[in-house]
Design a protein around this motif. Sequence first.
Motif, short mmCIF file in Angstrom:
data_model
loop_
_atom_site.label_atom_id
_atom_site.label_comp_id
_atom_site.label_asym_id
_atom_site.label_seq_id
_atom_site.Cartn_x
_atom_site.Cartn_y
_atom_site.Cartn_z
N SER A 1 119.41 -50.94 -38.46
CA SER A 1 119.72 -50.36 -37.17
C SER A 1 120.66 -49.09 -37.50
CB SER A 1 120.64 -51.22 -36.14
OG SER A 1 121.93 -51.88 -36.75
N GLY A 2 121.06 -49.26 -38.98
CA GLY A 2 121.39 -47.67 -39.43
C GLY A 2 122.95 -47.44 -38.94
N GLU A 3 123.17 -46.32 -39.00
CA GLU A 3 124.62 -45.78 -38.72
C GLU A 3 125.03 -46.28 -37.47
OE1 GLU A 3 127.82 -44.74 -37.88
OE2 GLU A 3 127.43 -44.54 -39.95
N PRO A 4 126.09 -47.27 -37.31
CA PRO A 4 126.35 -47.90 -35.90
C PRO A 4 126.85 -46.87 -35.04
CG PRO A 4 128.36 -48.47 -37.61
CD PRO A 4 126.81 -47.56 -38.32
N ALA A 5 127.40 -45.77 -35.32
CA ALA A 5 127.91 -44.59 -34.36
C ALA A 5 126.82 -43.79 -33.97
CB ALA A 5 128.95 -44.03 -35.07
N GLY A 6 125.64 -44.00 -34.66
CA GLY A 6 124.55 -42.99 -34.13
C GLY A 6 123.69 -43.73 -33.41
N ILE A 7 122.32 -43.07 -33.17
CA ILE A 7 121.57 -43.69 -32.12
C ILE A 7 120.54 -44.99 -32.73
CG2 ILE A 7 121.29 -41.48 -30.97
CD1 ILE A 7 118.36 -41.25 -32.38
N GLY A 8 120.97 -45.42 -34.00
CA GLY A 8 119.98 -46.40 -34.33
C GLY A 8 120.38 -47.62 -33.62
N PRO A 9 121.40 -48.12 -33.10
CA PRO A 9 121.60 -49.43 -32.27
C PRO A 9 120.88 -49.01 -30.96
CG PRO A 9 123.61 -48.78 -33.50
CD PRO A 9 122.78 -47.83 -33.41
N ASP A 10 120.94 -47.91 -30.42
CA ASP A 10 120.17 -47.33 -29.19
C ASP A 10 118.85 -47.68 -29.36
OD1 ASP A 10 122.36 -45.12 -27.56
OD2 ASP A 10 122.74 -45.86 -29.54
N LEU A 11 118.12 -47.40 -30.24
CA LEU A 11 116.74 -47.26 -30.65
C LEU A 11 116.43 -48.77 -30.78
CD1 LEU A 11 116.33 -44.45 -33.40
CD2 LEU A 11 115.46 -44.43 -30.98
N CYS A 12 117.17 -49.59 -31.40
CA CYS A 12 116.92 -51.11 -31.60
C CYS A 12 116.90 -51.92 -30.38
CB CYS A 12 117.74 -51.79 -32.62
SG CYS A 12 117.69 -51.18 -34.30
N ALA A 13 118.03 -51.56 -29.28
CA ALA A 13 118.08 -52.03 -28.05
C ALA A 13 116.90 -51.74 -27.22
CB ALA A 13 119.09 -51.57 -27.27
N LEU A 14 116.47 -50.43 -27.14
CA LEU A 14 115.39 -50.20 -26.54
C LEU A 14 113.94 -50.53 -26.90
CD1 LEU A 14 116.36 -46.28 -26.13
CD2 LEU A 14 116.43 -48.11 -23.98
N LEU A 15 113.81 -50.89 -28.19
CA LEU A 15 112.58 -51.12 -28.79
C LEU A 15 112.44 -52.75 -28.55
CD1 LEU A 15 111.75 -48.72 -31.59
CD2 LEU A 15 110.89 -48.66 -29.26
N ALA A 16 113.39 -53.54 -28.29
CA ALA A 16 113.24 -55.02 -28.39
C ALA A 16 112.26 -55.32 -27.51
CB ALA A 16 114.78 -55.58 -28.29
N HIS A 17 111.98 -54.70 -26.62
CA HIS A 17 110.82 -55.21 -25.53
C HIS A 17 109.39 -54.74 -26.02
CE1 HIS A 17 114.35 -56.68 -22.80
NE2 HIS A 17 114.66 -55.52 -23.30
N GLU A 18 109.19 -54.00 -27.01
CA GLU A 18 107.83 -53.53 -27.21
C GLU A 18 107.04 -54.58 -27.56
OE1 GLU A 18 106.93 -50.56 -26.75
OE2 GLU A 18 108.83 -49.70 -26.10
N ARG A 19 105.62 -54.20 -27.61
CA ARG A 19 104.51 -55.15 -27.99
C ARG A 19 104.68 -55.82 -29.27
NH1 ARG A 19 102.57 -50.08 -28.05
NH2 ARG A 19 101.73 -49.36 -29.90
N PHE A 20 105.41 -55.35 -30.00
CA PHE A 20 105.31 -55.95 -31.29
C PHE A 20 106.61 -56.68 -31.87
CE2 PHE A 20 108.42 -52.47 -32.02
CZ PHE A 20 107.62 -51.46 -31.82
N ARG A 21 107.25 -57.34 -30.47
CA ARG A 21 108.72 -57.78 -30.52
C ARG A 21 108.59 -59.09 -31.50
NH1 ARG A 21 111.22 -59.82 -25.21
NH2 ARG A 21 110.00 -61.51 -25.62
N ASP A 22 107.51 -59.83 -31.24
CA ASP A 22 107.50 -61.24 -31.92
C ASP A 22 107.13 -60.70 -33.79
OD1 ASP A 22 104.83 -60.11 -31.49
OD2 ASP A 22 104.01 -62.30 -31.15
N ARG A 23 106.84 -59.66 -33.92
CA ARG A 23 106.46 -59.22 -35.36
C ARG A 23 107.53 -58.46 -36.04
NH1 ARG A 23 100.67 -56.97 -35.16
NH2 ARG A 23 100.78 -57.46 -37.56
N VAL A 24 108.75 -58.27 -35.29
CA VAL A 24 109.93 -57.46 -35.76
C VAL A 24 111.32 -58.15 -35.45
CG1 VAL A 24 111.35 -55.39 -35.31
CG2 VAL A 24 108.56 -55.41 -35.37
N VAL A 25 112.10 -58.16 -36.54
CA VAL A 25 113.54 -58.36 -36.33
C VAL A 25 114.60 -57.23 -36.68
CG1 VAL A 25 113.69 -59.36 -38.61
CG2 VAL A 25 115.21 -60.33 -36.86
N PHE A 26 115.38 -57.25 -35.75
CA PHE A 26 116.34 -56.11 -35.98
C PHE A 26 117.53 -56.58 -36.64
CE2 PHE A 26 113.81 -54.93 -32.35
CZ PHE A 26 113.25 -53.72 -32.53
#
Length: 307
Positions: free
Chosen positions: A6-31
């Motif tokens: 998730s990268g730099e915690p003060a940046g957008i990395g955690p935002d991106l991970c939160a937003l992508l957790a529901h994508e179609r590849f969720r069962d193939r990815v761990v953040f």
Amino acid sequence: MIAVTSGEPAGIGPDLCALLAHERFRDRVVFLGDREVIAARAKLRKVAFVPESVMHVSASAPVVPGRLDAANARYVLAMLDRAISGCRSGEFGAIVTAPVQKSTINEAGVAFTGHTEYLADKTGTARVVMMLVGGRLRVALATTHLPLADVPRAITRESLDVTLRILDHDLRSRFGIAKPRILVAGLNPHAGESGHLGHEEIDVIAPAIDAAVRNGLSVRGPFPADTLFTPRLLEQADAVLAMYHDQGLPVLKHAAFGDAVNVTLGLPIVRTSVDHGTAVDLAGTGVIDTGSLKAAIELAIDLAARR
């Protein structure tokens, strides 16, 4: 399973991970990251948090969106180390990296020039090649994060020989291209104009290309960089090798910014990344585009399947 740091915690990395957790590849990815940090960012973004999508790595210090803190540099590196060890053990098929803040890591007393160099060091890889993919282009770099004044000294026959071999090998083995066609940029304006604008093309680049051709690679050049990225030439290429960072990447990012993917070639593991920075000012509240991280995950899944 693909590991996404998730990268730099003060940046957008955690935002991106939160937003992508529901994508179609969720069962193939761990953040990978601190669950509380990603959960808090999901709340700010008004999306449901999916705890099982996150492999917890504890932050070293409290995280405030938009506020860089060198105390969390070790946390950022711990996520990378966990992903690397997981790839080497077979737990993960690839690593996808959200952006990090190099300056903050260096302020913490850790010499860090970028993900590419860090991954090479941690995997004991003598030489890696940075390549961006997007906009129907593949652009690899002969040198990466160097001051422009240091570039000519860094371009040698030996380094180009290795770079071209890695580029050809990974285009075959990871991208499934049977006979990769590689075009090489010159270093100087007009590719040196027969030595009137510099001798690197004559003394270094052209001999390296000739050697590659003798070894069976399909390599052409050196071409003037200002005309290399034209449709007539690009339709004859599977990849372009640029001599330095800002020679090749502005063209690719113009064609595909927000959807381009950074791929590290030459590693014993698959690694992809986004084409943008930490965007600290957008963390938690601003409008962000998940396109590049989504594309990086999709490419990592595809490349891992080819191994």
